[in-house]
Design a protein around this motif. Structure first.
Motif, PDB file in Angstrom:
ATOM      1  N   THR A  53       0.846  -1.186   0.000  1.00 51.78           N
ATOM      2  CA  THR A  53       0.000   0.000   0.000  1.00 51.78           C
ATOM      3  C   THR A  53       0.888   1.245   0.000  1.00 51.78           C
ATOM      4  N   ASN A  54       0.298   2.374  -0.350  1.00 50.14           N
ATOM      5  CA  ASN A  54       1.063   3.616  -0.336  1.00 50.14           C
ATOM      6  C   ASN A  54       1.512   3.978   1.077  1.00 50.14           C
ATOM      7  N   GLU A  55       0.705   3.617   2.070  1.00 46.53           N
ATOM      8  CA  GLU A  55       1.091   3.875   3.457  1.00 46.53           C
ATOM      9  C   GLU A  55       2.339   3.078   3.826  1.00 46.53           C
ATOM     10  N   GLN A  56       2.393   1.825   3.393  1.00 48.56           N
ATOM     11  CA  GLN A  56       3.589   1.019   3.650  1.00 48.56           C
ATOM     12  C   GLN A  56       4.811   1.623   2.970  1.00 48.56           C
ATOM     13  N   LEU A  57       4.623   2.153   1.769  1.00 44.82           N
ATOM     14  CA  LEU A  57       5.737   2.750   1.035  1.00 44.82           C
ATOM     15  C   LEU A  57       6.252   4.005   1.731  1.00 44.82           C
ATOM     16  N   VAL A  58       5.359   4.787   2.298  1.00 45.22           N
ATOM     17  CA  VAL A  58       5.785   5.976   3.043  1.00 45.22           C
ATOM     18  C   VAL A  58       6.618   5.554   4.255  1.00 45.22           C
ATOM     19  N   LEU A  59       6.196   4.498   4.937  1.00 45.33           N
ATOM     20  CA  LEU A  59       6.960   3.999   6.088  1.00 45.33           C
ATOM     21  C   LEU A  59       8.322   3.468   5.655  1.00 45.33           C
ATOM     22  N   ASP A  60       8.370   2.821   4.496  1.00 43.79           N
ATOM     23  CA  ASP A  60       9.653   2.361   3.956  1.00 43.79           C
ATOM     24  C   ASP A  60      10.578   3.561   3.714  1.00 43.79           C
ATOM     25  N   ALA A  61      10.013   4.628   3.189  1.00 48.72           N
ATOM     26  CA  ALA A  61      10.796   5.841   2.935  1.00 48.72           C
ATOM     27  C   ALA A  61      11.299   6.438   4.247  1.00 48.72           C
ATOM     28  N   VAL A  62      10.465   6.405   5.278  1.00 46.54           N
ATOM     29  CA  VAL A  62      10.869   6.900   6.602  1.00 46.54           C
ATOM     30  C   VAL A  62      12.057   6.100   7.120  1.00 46.54           C
ATOM     31  N   ARG A  63      11.955   4.777   7.035  1.00 46.86           N
ATOM     32  CA  ARG A  63      13.031   3.900   7.531  1.00 46.86           C
ATOM     33  C   ARG A  63      14.352   4.208   6.823  1.00 46.86           C
ATOM     34  N   CYS A  64      14.295   4.384   5.519  1.00 45.77           N
ATOM     35  CA  CYS A  64      15.519   4.666   4.757  1.00 45.77           C
ATOM     36  C   CYS A  64      16.064   6.051   5.070  1.00 45.77           C
ATOM     37  N   ALA A  65      15.181   7.019   5.267  1.00 45.19           N
ATOM     38  CA  ALA A  65      15.634   8.366   5.618  1.00 45.19           C
ATOM     39  C   ALA A  65      16.369   8.342   6.955  1.00 45.19           C
ATOM     40  N   ASN A  89       9.047  14.697   7.907  1.00 48.90           N
ATOM     41  CA  ASN A  89       8.110  15.200   6.888  1.00 48.90           C
ATOM     42  C   ASN A  89       7.183  14.090   6.413  1.00 48.90           C
ATOM     43  N   TYR A  90       7.746  12.896   6.182  1.00 44.86           N
ATOM     44  CA  TYR A  90       6.919  11.767   5.777  1.00 44.86           C
ATOM     45  C   TYR A  90       5.956  11.367   6.889  1.00 44.86           C
ATOM     46  N   LEU A  91       6.466  11.326   8.120  1.00 45.05           N
ATOM     47  CA  LEU A  91       5.630  10.909   9.259  1.00 45.05           C
ATOM     48  C   LEU A  91       4.483  11.878   9.504  1.00 45.05           C
ATOM     49  N   ASN A  92       4.682  13.121   9.149  1.00 49.66           N
ATOM     50  CA  ASN A  92       3.643  14.136   9.368  1.00 49.66           C
ATOM     51  C   ASN A  92       2.767  14.358   8.135  1.00 49.66           C
ATOM     52  N   SER A  93       2.891  13.481   7.145  1.00 51.68           N
ATOM     53  CA  SER A  93       2.054  13.571   5.949  1.00 51.68           C
ATOM     54  C   SER A  93       0.712  12.887   6.205  1.00 51.68           C
ATOM     55  N   ALA A  94      -0.019  12.596   5.142  1.00 60.00           N
ATOM     56  CA  ALA A  94      -1.351  11.992   5.270  1.00 60.00           C
ATOM     57  C   ALA A  94      -1.322  10.638   5.974  1.00 60.00           C
ATOM     58  N   VAL A  95      -0.169   9.984   5.981  1.00 65.00           N
ATOM     59  CA  VAL A  95      -0.082   8.668   6.624  1.00 65.00           C
ATOM     60  C   VAL A  95      -0.394   8.747   8.114  1.00 65.00           C
ATOM     61  N   ARG A  96      -0.190   9.932   8.708  1.00 63.95           N
ATOM     62  CA  ARG A  96      -0.464  10.118  10.136  1.00 63.95           C
ATOM     63  C   ARG A  96      -1.927   9.827  10.465  1.00 63.95           C
ATOM     64  N   ASN A  97      -2.822   9.978   9.482  1.00 59.94           N
ATOM     65  CA  ASN A  97      -4.257   9.765   9.702  1.00 59.94           C
ATOM     66  C   ASN A  97      -4.714   8.363   9.322  1.00 59.94           C
TER      67      ASN A  97
END
Length: 338
Positions: free
Chosen positions: A103-115, A126-134
């Motif tokens: 899912t796109n939410e999983q991909l955002v978390l993957d991006a967070v981990r790599c960052a 920035n990723y953690l505070n995006s739409a995934v927070r909701n």
């Protein structure tokens, strides 16, 4: 009648032409398969990057970016991997046929981990505070909580900065919704504090987990800025390993393993990285300590995309080619850089 035949023949030509174009459309699965034929992972990554620009179907492009990000993460190209995961998350499409589903939410978390793995907590936040927070997904929310505390640890410059994230992680051990992540929370607490009560919980409650293997010394953590260079209130000592040489069942290496071994044999590294810090004073302390033990340590700087300048402690390879062994025997974690 003749006109009908001409029309039918024309329609058939158009149908065949359309079928040919569709058959030639690049797919993520095809690119992934072809990339595996390359001589090295680096060549695979470059091949995929070149092919992605030619993909027109959104779902195929999204899956190709996901596959690329996975390879980049394996190579420790964390900045590139987080960008590829983010590119995939920004494409409004489903999963391509025959490719991993995310899912796109999983991909955002993957991006967070790599960052975070590259020390870029600004991008991670920035990723953690995006739409995934909701997100309404309980698992996604659990990872958001964990990664938020990892980001706080990544920001820490002193032991006092550790207090709040450590308290939060300790509290998460008792929260039902965080139980799936309990092994990694315990590992984080053990690694930062050196408290053996956490490592004992890991090996007793989760003996087959990756976290238990780390505690026992069977596998090593990669020396990323987050895991290796945050301040620590205690020393987490790994075991010496649980696998005896004569108990390992040896099998014929695969073609991929042979290629990897051959590539490793060709690599010659000129220096070894001991540490990477956001503050110069900490880098100087490590360099001075290494010098006191007889190692010719020195410091260089590197500015990341986030704008943060890191101070890197290095030691050059020696003529005997055994500098890494000497450093590790002296208690230093190190990894090769060209």
């Amino acid at each position: 009648m003749k006109l009908k035949k001409i029309f039918s023949a024309s329609a058939l030509v158009l149908f065949i032409s359309a079928g040919t174009l569709n058959a030639a459309e690049l797919t993520a699965r095809f690119i992934a398969t072809e990339s595996a034929k390359k001589d090295s992972v680096e060549e695979s990554v470059q091949y995929i990057k070149n092919q992605i620009t030619k993909i027109s179907v959104p779902a195929e492009k999204r899956s190709a970016y996901i596959f690329l990000a996975g390879l980049e993460e394996q190579l420790s190209y964390y900045e590139e991997a987080q960008k590829s995961y983010a590119q995939a998350a920004g494409i409004a499409a489903g999963d391509a046929e025959g490719m991993p589903k995310k899912t796109n939410e999983q991909l955002v978390l993957d991006a967070v981990r790599c960052a975070l793995s590259s020390g870029d907590y600004i991008t991670a936040d920035n990723y953690l505070n995006s739409a995934v927070r909701n997100s309404k997904n309980a698992r996604v929310q659990a990872y958001i909580k964990l990664y938020t505390q990892w980001s706080a640890l990544c920001k820490a410059d002193s032991i006092s900065d550790l207090q709040e994230p450590l308290v939060m992680l300790q509290a998460y051990l008792k929260v039902e919704s965080m139980q799936e992540l309990k092994p990694v929370i315990l590992l984080t607490l053990w690694y930062i504090t050196g408290d053996t009560s956490y490592s004992k919980q890991i090996t007793s409650a989760y003996p087959s987990s990756m976290e238990a293997a780390i505690v026992k010394g069977d596998i090593q953590l990669l020396p990323t800025p987050f895991w290796f260079f945050v301040p620590k209130s205690g020393e987490a000592e790994q075991g010496s390993g649980t696998y005896a040489e004569d108990s390992i069942v040896k099998s014929e290496p695969t073609a991929a393993e042979k290629k990897a071994a051959a590539a490793a044999d060709k690599n010659t590294f000129s220096k070894w990285q001991l540490g990477l810090f956001r503050t110069e004073s900490n880098a100087k302390l490590l360099a001075e300590e290494a010098k006191a033990k007889g190692f010719p340590a020195y410091i260089t700087t590197e500015k990341r995309a986030s704008g943060t300048t890191y101070f890197i402690v290095l030691v050059n390879e020696n003529a005997a080619g055994n500098m890494a062994d000497q450093l590790r025997n002296a208690g230093y974690d190190c990894y090769a850089v060209e």
